[in-house]
Design a protein around this motif. Structure first.
Motif, short mmCIF file in Angstrom:
data_model
loop_
_atom_site.label_atom_id
_atom_site.label_comp_id
_atom_site.label_asym_id
_atom_site.label_seq_id
_atom_site.Cartn_x
_atom_site.Cartn_y
_atom_site.Cartn_z
N ILE A 84 0.85 -1.19 0.00
CA ILE A 84 0.00 0.00 0.00
C ILE A 84 0.89 1.25 0.00
N THR A 85 0.32 2.38 -0.37
CA THR A 85 1.11 3.61 -0.40
C THR A 85 0.68 4.51 0.76
N VAL A 86 1.58 4.70 1.71
CA VAL A 86 1.34 5.61 2.83
C VAL A 86 2.60 6.45 3.03
N PRO A 87 2.47 7.66 3.61
CA PRO A 87 3.68 8.44 3.89
C PRO A 87 4.65 7.62 4.75
N ILE A 88 5.95 7.78 4.50
CA ILE A 88 6.95 6.95 5.17
C ILE A 88 6.88 7.08 6.69
N TRP A 89 6.58 8.31 7.17
CA TRP A 89 6.59 8.49 8.63
C TRP A 89 5.45 7.69 9.28
N ILE A 90 4.34 7.57 8.57
CA ILE A 90 3.22 6.76 9.12
C ILE A 90 3.65 5.28 9.18
N ALA A 91 4.30 4.83 8.09
CA ALA A 91 4.75 3.44 8.05
C ALA A 91 5.77 3.17 9.16
N VAL A 92 6.70 4.13 9.38
CA VAL A 92 7.76 3.93 10.39
C VAL A 92 7.16 3.92 11.80
N VAL A 93 6.34 4.95 12.11
CA VAL A 93 5.79 5.05 13.47
C VAL A 93 4.88 3.84 13.77
N SER A 94 3.99 3.50 12.83
CA SER A 94 3.08 2.39 13.13
C SER A 94 3.84 1.06 13.19
N SER A 95 4.90 0.91 12.40
CA SER A 95 5.69 -0.33 12.47
C SER A 95 6.35 -0.48 13.83
N VAL A 96 6.92 0.62 14.35
CA VAL A 96 7.59 0.56 15.65
C VAL A 96 6.56 0.20 16.74
N MET A 146 13.71 -13.92 17.75
CA MET A 146 14.16 -13.50 16.41
C MET A 146 13.19 -14.02 15.34
N VAL A 147 12.70 -15.26 15.51
CA VAL A 147 11.74 -15.83 14.56
C VAL A 147 10.47 -14.97 14.54
N ILE A 148 9.99 -14.59 15.73
CA ILE A 148 8.77 -13.78 15.83
C ILE A 148 9.00 -12.41 15.18
N LYS A 149 10.17 -11.82 15.47
CA LYS A 149 10.49 -10.50 14.92
C LYS A 149 10.57 -10.55 13.38
N LEU A 150 11.24 -11.57 12.84
CA LEU A 150 11.37 -11.70 11.38
C LEU A 150 10.00 -11.89 10.74
N THR A 151 9.10 -12.65 11.41
CA THR A 151 7.75 -12.87 10.89
C THR A 151 7.00 -11.55 10.79
N VAL A 152 7.06 -10.75 11.85
CA VAL A 152 6.36 -9.45 11.85
C VAL A 152 6.93 -8.54 10.77
N VAL A 153 8.27 -8.51 10.65
CA VAL A 153 8.92 -7.65 9.65
C VAL A 153 8.46 -8.03 8.24
N ALA A 154 8.38 -9.33 7.94
CA ALA A 154 7.99 -9.77 6.60
C ALA A 154 6.49 -9.54 6.37
N ALA A 155 5.66 -9.86 7.37
CA ALA A 155 4.21 -9.76 7.20
C ALA A 155 3.75 -8.31 7.08
N LEU A 156 4.39 -7.43 7.81
CA LEU A 156 3.98 -6.03 7.85
C LEU A 156 4.72 -5.21 6.78
N VAL A 158 7.79 -4.05 7.15
CA VAL A 158 8.34 -2.95 7.97
C VAL A 158 9.47 -2.24 7.23
N PRO A 159 9.42 -0.88 7.12
CA PRO A 159 10.52 -0.16 6.45
C PRO A 159 11.86 -0.41 7.16
N VAL A 160 12.93 -0.41 6.37
CA VAL A 160 14.28 -0.69 6.91
C VAL A 160 14.60 0.25 8.08
N LEU A 161 14.25 1.53 7.92
CA LEU A 161 14.55 2.51 8.96
C LEU A 161 13.83 2.15 10.27
N ALA A 162 12.58 1.68 10.15
CA ALA A 162 11.81 1.32 11.35
C ALA A 162 12.43 0.12 12.06
N VAL A 163 12.95 -0.83 11.30
CA VAL A 163 13.59 -2.01 11.92
C VAL A 163 14.81 -1.57 12.72
#
Ligand SMILES: [Zn+2]
Length: 280
Positions: A84-96, A146-156, A158-163
């Motif tokens: 989806i297309t959302v402003p990067i700051w929204i993607a970063v804040v909501s990912s964190v 780490m498995v849980i974190k990687l799953t969330v990163v892939a499913a969501l 998550v932008p690199v900066l947010a990780v």
């Protein structure tokens, strides 16, 4: 910028770790909250030793870091924020925020499932509560996390900066909220609306099961208030409360070899959440 984050990630994380560790260690020396019975020489080499084991194991077992996976997910269009297309700051804040919620839920899970509690109780078996307690996690718990974190990163997606922000933040706040520092009560009361403070998290390291099973949050304090697991202060007070769990109270248990074997020794104890309810 993505490539720069990937290239410099180890240095950024190591620098932040070293800086925050040094600040908290000096702060603990200058303005301690509780008088420690066991000296640093007895605990710190072992608690820091487990960090070395954890770091090496994660590098050996996983082909990628969470930042590396975020780059792959972006290249392949995996996950919500890569479709989806959302402003990067929204993607970063909501990912964190979502990653922090995932860590909260994972922490509750490790207290609920008896086999997982066996792994997590090594963190709780520390007989003192200071900056190194925040780094003391069993290697198998770190691998599962780490498995849980990687799953969330892939499913969501998550932008690199947010990780990167989340990895640095989680490490820094864990050292902060486990530290033996005195923060004036008035300031603590304001601060604990924004971030988990040491006084708030110390309750979670009480020997009393009902206190251990509260204040699961690591970064944001809101999840505990939202899900009803918040407990403001320990019943016995911060100075008189007993840190640790009922098992493994012999100071010899603070050795690295014993710490690594604790999940496989003794019975599960009466801390897992389901067991606690049956007994009440
Ligand atoms: Zn815990």
């Amino acid at each position: 910028m993505r490539d720069a984050i990937f290239a410099y990630e180890p240095y950024i994380r190591l620098g932040a770790f070293g800086g925050v560790f040094a600040v908290m260690a000096i702060w603990e020396l200058l303005v301690p909250r509780r008088k420690q019975v066991l000296g640093r020489g007895r605990r710190w080499p072992n608690n820091l030793g487990v960090v070395v084991v954890d770091t090496l194991l994660v590098r050996l077992v996983f082909p990628t870091t969470a930042v590396g996976l975020a780059l792959v997910a972006e290249a392949h269009g995996w996950g919500l924020f890569n479709t989806i297309t959302v402003p990067i700051w929204i993607a970063v804040v909501s990912s964190v925020v979502v990653l922090d919620l995932a860590i909260y839920l994972q922490h509750v899970l490790f207290h609920a499932v008896p086999a997982l509690w066996r792994l997590h109780r090594m963190h709780h078996a520390d007989l003192e509560f200071d900056v190194t307690t925040g780094l003391r996690f069993h290697p198998i718990e770190i691998l599962l996390s780490m498995v849980i974190k990687l799953t969330v990163v892939a499913a969501l997606g998550v932008p690199v900066l947010a990780v990167l922000i989340f990895e640095v933040l989680l490490n820094a706040t864990s050292m902060f909220n486990h530290s033996n520092v005195r923060i004036p009560l008035g300031l603590d009361n304001v601060l604990r609306w924004l971030v988990v403070t040491p006084d708030m998290h110390r309750v979670h390291h009480s020997i009393l099961a009902r206190e251990t099973n509260s204040n699961f949050g690591f970064n944001l304090p809101w999840w505990d208030r939202l899900f009803g697991t918040y407990r403001a202060q320990p019943e016995a007070g911060h100075d008189a409360m007993t840190i640790g769990i009922e098992q493994f109270r012999d100071p010899r248990e603070l050795g690295l070899d014993r710490m690594l074997l604790q999940p496989f020794r003794g019975d599960v104890g009466r801390y897992p959440l389901g067991r606690r309810q049956r007994e009440q």
